[in-house]
Design an enzyme around this catalytic site. Structure first.
Site, PDB file in Angstrom:
ATOM      1  CG  ASP A  41      -1.806   1.206   1.328  1.00  0.00           C
ATOM      2  OD1 ASP A  41      -1.677   2.115   0.477  1.00  0.00           O
ATOM      3  OD2 ASP A  41      -2.625   1.257   2.252  1.00  0.00           O
ATOM      4  CB  VAL A  42       2.413   3.214  -2.768  1.00  0.00           C
ATOM      5  CG1 VAL A  42       3.180   2.046  -3.361  1.00  0.00           C
ATOM      6  CG2 VAL A  42       1.166   3.536  -3.587  1.00  0.00           C
ATOM      7  CG  ASN A  50       0.363   3.824 -12.876  1.00  0.00           C
ATOM      8  OD1 ASN A  50      -0.193   4.566 -13.683  1.00  0.00           O
ATOM      9  ND2 ASN A  50      -0.213   2.720 -12.404  1.00  0.00           N
ATOM     10  CE1 TYR A  76      -6.836  11.742 -10.036  1.00  0.00           C
ATOM     11  CE2 TYR A  76      -6.938  13.717 -11.395  1.00  0.00           C
ATOM     12  CZ  TYR A  76      -6.583  12.392 -11.232  1.00  0.00           C
ATOM     13  OH  TYR A  76      -5.975  11.718 -12.271  1.00  0.00           O
ATOM     14  CE  LYS A  82      -2.955  11.639 -10.090  1.00  0.00           C
ATOM     15  NZ  LYS A  82      -1.954  10.546 -10.163  1.00  0.00           N
ATOM     16  CB  THR A 139      -7.564   3.414 -16.747  1.00  0.00           C
ATOM     17  OG1 THR A 139      -8.612   4.339 -17.085  1.00  0.00           O
ATOM     18  CG2 THR A 139      -6.319   3.771 -17.552  1.00  0.00           C
TER      19      THR A 139
END
Length: 227
Positions: free
Chosen positions: A63-64, A90, A155, A159, A191
């Site tokens: 779990d990054v 990613n 988001y 980003k 995706t």
């Protein structure tokens, strides 16, 4: 072919979409792969398929959004292969276009942890070894949402931060043989995010083609991987 021959490459979120296609493309180019994702069963399927094609692959369930998991991924890569040459950050999540008025603190921190903090954790862990080696390449996947600001607030913030961090690290480590680049995909076929979007709104693809994307077609995970 063989542009990445024997290069040790870590790819996060490698069990689907852009991460999966990146792993497949890197395998075609001769890379030694370290793949991580949360869904172990799917990740192991990807790893086995690549091994069957002759690639060296280490798969790590992680779990990054957790720093200790990011450190573990890098340490296991170095233990297995002696170095880290390439890192592709990613792994990420969408935020359902939630405006700030519908983005509570828990949701905010979840999106920031997955999209932003994971990139910080992974770069920090990998740079420890890249700096010692005197070379390395990092590719961070951001989003067009960070340049058009039309996604949800969490988001967009996450980003945008990825782009800022990437520029900062690129400048700070340029003299040490380490490159840092960012790819900002738009709506991308292949995706989970786009599949979920199109399943809930079948007319969305045509609307994007007609009103959002100048080329009149959606990109694919293959397009992003090749970038």
């Amino acid at each position: 072919m063989n542009r990445l021959q024997n290069k040790v490459a870590i790819v996060t979120g490698a069990n689907s979409g852009i991460g999966l296609r990146t792993a497949q493309l890197f395998a075609e180019e001769g890379a030694i792969l370290v793949l991580c994702a949360r869904r172990k069963e799917k990740l192991d399927e990807v790893a086995e398929a690549l091994r069957a094609q002759g690639s060296q692959v280490l798969s790590i369930a992680a779990d990054v959004s957790r720093e200790e998991d990011c450190v573990r991924v890098v340490e296991e890569a170095v233990k297995a292969f002696g170095r880290v040459d390439v890192l592709v950050n990613n792994a990420g999540m969408a935020d359902k276009h939630r405006p700030i008025t519908r983005c509570d603190g828990d949701w905010w921190h979840t999106v920031i942890d997955v999209n932003q903090n994971s990139v910080y954790y992974m770069m920090k862990a990998a740079l420890k070894y890249m700096e010692l080696a005197g070379y390395g390449s990092i590719v961070n996947i951001a989003s067009i949402g960070a340049t058009r600001y039309n996604s949800g607030v969490a988001y967009t913030a996450s980003k945008t931060a990825v782009i800022g961090m990437s520029k900062n690290v690129a400048i700070q480590f340029a003299g040490k043989g380490i490159r840092v680049n960012v790819v900002c995909p738009g709506p991308t076929l292949g995706t989970d995010l786009m599949a979920n979007t199109l399943s809930s709104d079948p007319g969305e693809e045509q609307a994007l083609k007609e009103h959002v994307i100048p080329m009149g077609k959606l990109g694919t995970a293959q397009d992003v991987a090749q970038a």
